[in-house]
Design a protein around this motif. Structure first.
Motif, PDB file in Angstrom:
ATOM      1  N   PRO B   3       0.819  -1.222   0.000  1.00  0.00           N
ATOM      2  CA  PRO B   3       0.000   0.000   0.000  1.00  0.00           C
ATOM      3  C   PRO B   3       0.854   1.273   0.000  1.00  0.00           C
ATOM      4  O   PRO B   3       0.511   2.251  -0.663  1.00  0.00           O
ATOM      5  N   ILE B   6       2.122   1.781  -3.510  1.00  0.00           N
ATOM      6  CA  ILE B   6       1.031   2.214  -4.402  1.00  0.00           C
ATOM      7  C   ILE B   6       0.762   3.707  -4.192  1.00  0.00           C
ATOM      8  O   ILE B   6       0.601   4.466  -5.138  1.00  0.00           O
ATOM      9  N   GLU B   7       0.775   4.113  -2.928  1.00  0.00           N
ATOM     10  CA  GLU B   7       0.503   5.525  -2.623  1.00  0.00           C
ATOM     11  C   GLU B   7       1.597   6.438  -3.199  1.00  0.00           C
ATOM     12  O   GLU B   7       1.294   7.487  -3.773  1.00  0.00           O
ATOM     13  N   TYR B  10       1.086   6.589  -6.941  1.00  0.00           N
ATOM     14  CA  TYR B  10      -0.107   7.395  -7.225  1.00  0.00           C
ATOM     15  C   TYR B  10       0.236   8.885  -7.151  1.00  0.00           C
ATOM     16  O   TYR B  10      -0.058   9.658  -8.059  1.00  0.00           O
ATOM     17  N   THR B  11       0.895   9.263  -6.066  1.00  0.00           N
ATOM     18  CA  THR B  11       1.230  10.680  -5.864  1.00  0.00           C
ATOM     19  C   THR B  11       2.232  11.157  -6.915  1.00  0.00           C
ATOM     20  O   THR B  11       2.083  12.254  -7.475  1.00  0.00           O
ATOM     21  N   LEU B  13       2.668  10.064  -9.933  1.00  0.00           N
ATOM     22  CA  LEU B  13       2.023  10.197 -11.247  1.00  0.00           C
ATOM     23  C   LEU B  13       1.093  11.414 -11.278  1.00  0.00           C
ATOM     24  O   LEU B  13       1.047  12.144 -12.278  1.00  0.00           O
ATOM     25  N   ALA B  14       0.372  11.649 -10.166  1.00  0.00           N
ATOM     26  CA  ALA B  14      -0.503  12.830 -10.101  1.00  0.00           C
ATOM     27  C   ALA B  14       0.317  14.102 -10.275  1.00  0.00           C
ATOM     28  O   ALA B  14      -0.063  15.022 -11.019  1.00  0.00           O
ATOM     29  N   GLN B  15       1.458  14.163  -9.598  1.00  0.00           N
ATOM     30  CA  GLN B  15       2.280  15.379  -9.676  1.00  0.00           C
ATOM     31  C   GLN B  15       2.925  15.513 -11.055  1.00  0.00           C
ATOM     32  O   GLN B  15       3.071  16.625 -11.572  1.00  0.00           O
ATOM     33  N   LEU B  17       1.529  14.491 -13.841  1.00  0.00           N
ATOM     34  CA  LEU B  17       0.446  14.975 -14.713  1.00  0.00           C
ATOM     35  C   LEU B  17       0.270  16.482 -14.583  1.00  0.00           C
ATOM     36  O   LEU B  17       0.031  17.182 -15.568  1.00  0.00           O
ATOM     37  N   ALA B  18       0.394  16.963 -13.334  1.00  0.00           N
ATOM     38  CA  ALA B  18       0.262  18.411 -13.129  1.00  0.00           C
ATOM     39  C   ALA B  18       1.411  19.148 -13.809  1.00  0.00           C
ATOM     40  O   ALA B  18       1.217  20.231 -14.370  1.00  0.00           O
ATOM     41  N   ALA B  25      -1.341  15.569 -20.966  1.00  0.00           N
ATOM     42  CA  ALA B  25      -1.611  14.422 -20.091  1.00  0.00           C
ATOM     43  C   ALA B  25      -1.923  13.146 -20.883  1.00  0.00           C
ATOM     44  O   ALA B  25      -1.380  12.077 -20.560  1.00  0.00           O
ATOM     45  N   LEU B  29       0.184   9.655 -20.558  1.00  0.00           N
ATOM     46  CA  LEU B  29      -0.423   8.405 -20.097  1.00  0.00           C
ATOM     47  C   LEU B  29      -0.329   7.313 -21.164  1.00  0.00           C
ATOM     48  O   LEU B  29      -0.120   6.138 -20.845  1.00  0.00           O
ATOM     49  N   ARG B  52     -10.232  -3.654 -20.319  1.00  0.00           N
ATOM     50  CA  ARG B  52     -10.717  -3.322 -18.976  1.00  0.00           C
ATOM     51  C   ARG B  52     -10.674  -1.804 -18.756  1.00  0.00           C
ATOM     52  O   ARG B  52     -11.625  -1.220 -18.241  1.00  0.00           O
ATOM     53  N   LEU B  56     -13.857   0.688 -17.938  1.00  0.00           N
ATOM     54  CA  LEU B  56     -13.906   1.546 -16.744  1.00  0.00           C
ATOM     55  C   LEU B  56     -13.996   3.024 -17.132  1.00  0.00           C
ATOM     56  O   LEU B  56     -14.695   3.808 -16.491  1.00  0.00           O
ATOM     57  N   MET B  59     -17.499   4.202 -17.947  1.00  0.00           N
ATOM     58  CA  MET B  59     -18.548   4.106 -16.909  1.00  0.00           C
ATOM     59  C   MET B  59     -19.246   5.447 -16.731  1.00  0.00           C
ATOM     60  O   MET B  59     -18.625   6.488 -16.769  1.00  0.00           O
TER      61      MET B  59
END
Lengths: 534, 59
Positions: B3, B6-7, B10-11, B13-15, B17-18, B25, B29, B52, B56, B59
């Motif tokens: 975990p 993963i965190e 995640y962080t 990749l978010a930064q 992207l910014a 973006a 990706l 997949r 998603l 959705m």
């Protein structure tokens, strides 16, 4: 006056009660006329109940509060996370109870009055702070306009996020604020819902928003929902804008009983702290010292931990039993705690109120993936508060290398365990809250001769030292408890002769494997902590 | 992945992207996805991931 506390919120009142428990008188000034309005902080963590338990304020809160251990999160209408906080049968306190802040204030206040030596002055404003060499003078104004000056040996600022004391001393918060805003609404409605933390991302009732729900006593729901960037914050809290959104969500979850709004507020996440919580004879606690995001419920809970950390240290200094440098450890430990709370709170905020399109896009992806891939679900976990380890505290006594493989390190909270005492089944953490405690793990009822000085500590209050033998079998006696379940021996990585020195606030200060030969080290550790020995 | 990792991912990749901005973006990706998918054993596994993700995203 030995101690002047500015602010009779939950932290100020709890601190007054804790100081009174140690025999220290205080005067508490509060601008407002009484306890707070609106429920405000509602989640009280196990550690906070432990602290409030030192002054007997835990019982009424438990009797009134709603205990819970976990929660569920939904993406649209599908569950994507179910979490539980650590919990075990017959535990002393649930991991969390929900209760309105005004009840915490009421019972902390009652505890303070019961202890004695506490005076609370409502509708009284601290107007100007004048630090002197060995005192602090505070100009005060009462509700009828009369003014005066109070001289205190120590001033504790518990006056909240917009602290007058902080402003008066020209001190500034460091850190960041987030733009994402949440509306906070309390409503009254009959419900039989399970008590848990509920979160919805992009729910059909409020597409694009995030909604949190918590039950409170007296049939009150706390509902938090996220505003979008183009919502006008001033308009967003007007009932005509709030009520339809709440109604839509209650309809969605099938809560059909009649309801009415009680309190509406607005919130944006802040990660701010003072770099130090001590400036001469002024100390800061609670929101006056730090502001952390609401996600993870670290605000009031960390404020109560501030009070629990400060009370015994200030008492020892005022009683002349410790050098005032002990108060620097308060700042070091609690600034560290604030930084950890801010780090966790920032992580939660990045998920709950994404600060930019990068986090927004990643959250959208994570929530969808969570439907099919359990591995990413931990990203949705709200990271609820837990006690912070003071790993760099100057009070910690370094382990002898190789002595311990596990257990509770110096600077960590002393673990809980179910024990048998003279009064029947009980809990190990109930030993804490007044003085120092030595936990001596041994099945030999005869104490080593070297321990006699420890066993006969003449001091009282925060300076006292209580020796408790933790036996793995046999019967309890005046000085021994029995760890029949083996929890304490396991959680403290104990062997025959292991000893732990625990601070009055329930934190481990040092530990020794072959302690009989080291009773002098324990005494020295204690003296060093009190600043009586370098 | 733990975990904690993963965190961190995640962080990061978010930064990232910014930093590249919203316009770039999708390119970032797509590059990242192709990089990762090309490390799978065969096209069948890659196609499953693509399908997949499409499901998603719609959705």
């Amino acid at each position: 006056m030995p101690v002047l506390i500015v602010g009779a919120g939950p932290v100020g009142l709890s601190l007054a009660a804790l100081l009174a428990h140690h025999g220290i008188r205080s005067l508490v000034l509060e601008t407002d006329a009484s306890w707070c309005e609106g429920s405000r902080a509602i989640c009280i963590a196990r550690r906070s109940l432990e602290i409030l338990g030192w002054v007997g304020a835990d019982r009424p809160l438990i009797a009134k509060g709603l205990p819970w251990i976990g929660g569920r999160s939904f993406f649209r209408d599908t569950e994507v996370l179910c979490f539980e906080m650590p919990s075990e049968p017959a535990e002393r306190f649930a991991p969390m109870i929900n209760i309105q802040q005004y009840y915490v204030e009421q019972h902390a206040h009652a505890a303070a009055l019961r202890m004695g030596g506490v005076e609370v002055c409502w509708s009284t404003r601290a107007q100007a702070i004048h630090p002197r060499t060995a005192a602090v003078d505070v100009d005060v104004q009462t509700a009828d306009g009369s003014t005066g000056t109070v001289r205190a040996e120590w001033l504790i600022a518990c006056d909240g996020g917009r602290s007058t004391v902080r402003e008066q001393l020209g001190l500034e918060f460091q850190g960041t604020q987030y733009d994402g805003r949440y509306v906070i609404v309390d409503i009254e409605q009959d419900t039989r819902c399970k008590v848990e933390r509920l979160a919805w991302f992009d729910p059909p009732s409020n597409p694009g928003s995030t909604i949190l729900m918590h039950r409170q006593p007296d049939n009150i729901w706390r509902i938090d929902y996220q505003l979008s960037d183009h919502d006008d914050p001033a308009a967003a809290v007007r009932p005509e804008n709030v009520l339809p959104r709440v109604q839509a969500h209650l309809d969605m979850i099938g809560e059909t009983a009649p309801w009415k709004p009680l309190w509406i507020s607005i919130y944006n996440a802040k990660c701010l702290t003072l770099p130090s919580y001590r400036t001469g004879r002024v100390l800061f606690a609670g929101d006056a010292a730090h502001l952390v995001p609401i996600f993870g419920v670290r605000g009031l809970n960390s404020g109560l931990d501030d009070a629990g950390n400060l009370a015994w240290k200030l008492a020892l200094v005022l009683q002349g039993r410790a050098h005032e440098s002990l108060l620097d450890s308060y700042s070091i430990e609690r600034v560290r705690a604030a930084r950890e709370n801010i780090a966790f709170g920032a992580k939660s905020t990045e998920f709950m109120a994404p600060p930019h399109h990068g986090f927004a896009l990643m959250r959208a992806a994570a929530l969808r993936l969570a439907l099919v891939s359990p591995g990413v679900r931990s990203l949705i976990n709200p990271r609820q508060t837990s006690p912070v380890e003071y790993s760099d505290s100057p009070l910690n006594q370094t382990d002898v290398p190789g002595d311990f493989a596990g257990g509770a390190r110096p600077g960590g909270p002393a673990p809980e365990a179910k024990l048998l005492g003279l009064e029947g089944p009980g809990h190990l953490t109930a030993l804490f809250g007044t003085g120092f405690v030595v936990l001596y793990f041994s099945d030999d009822p005869h104490l080593p001769a070297a321990w006699q000085p420890l066993a006969e500590s003449p001091a009282s209050g925060a300076a006292s030292l209580r020796l408790v033998r933790v036996a793995s079998r046999g019967a309890p006696d005046e000085r021994s408890v029995v760890d029949a379940l083996g929890q304490a021996w396991q959680r403290y990585d104990a062997q025959e002769g292991t000893a732990y020195l625990v601070r009055p606030d329930g934190y481990v200060m040092g530990r020794w494997r072959r302690s009989a030969a080291q009773s002098a080290n324990i005494v020295r550790a204690l003296k060093r902590a009190l600043g009586a020995e370098p | 992945m733990s975990p904690e990792h993963i965190e961190l991912t995640y962080t990061a990749l978010a930064q990232c992207l910014a930093r590249v901005g919203e316009t770039k973006a999708p390119l970032l990706l797509a590059t990242l996805a192709l990089d990762l998918l090309s490390q799978l054993d065969d096209a069948g596994a890659a196609l499953e991931h693509i399908q997949r993700a499409e499901r998603l995203a719609n959705m």
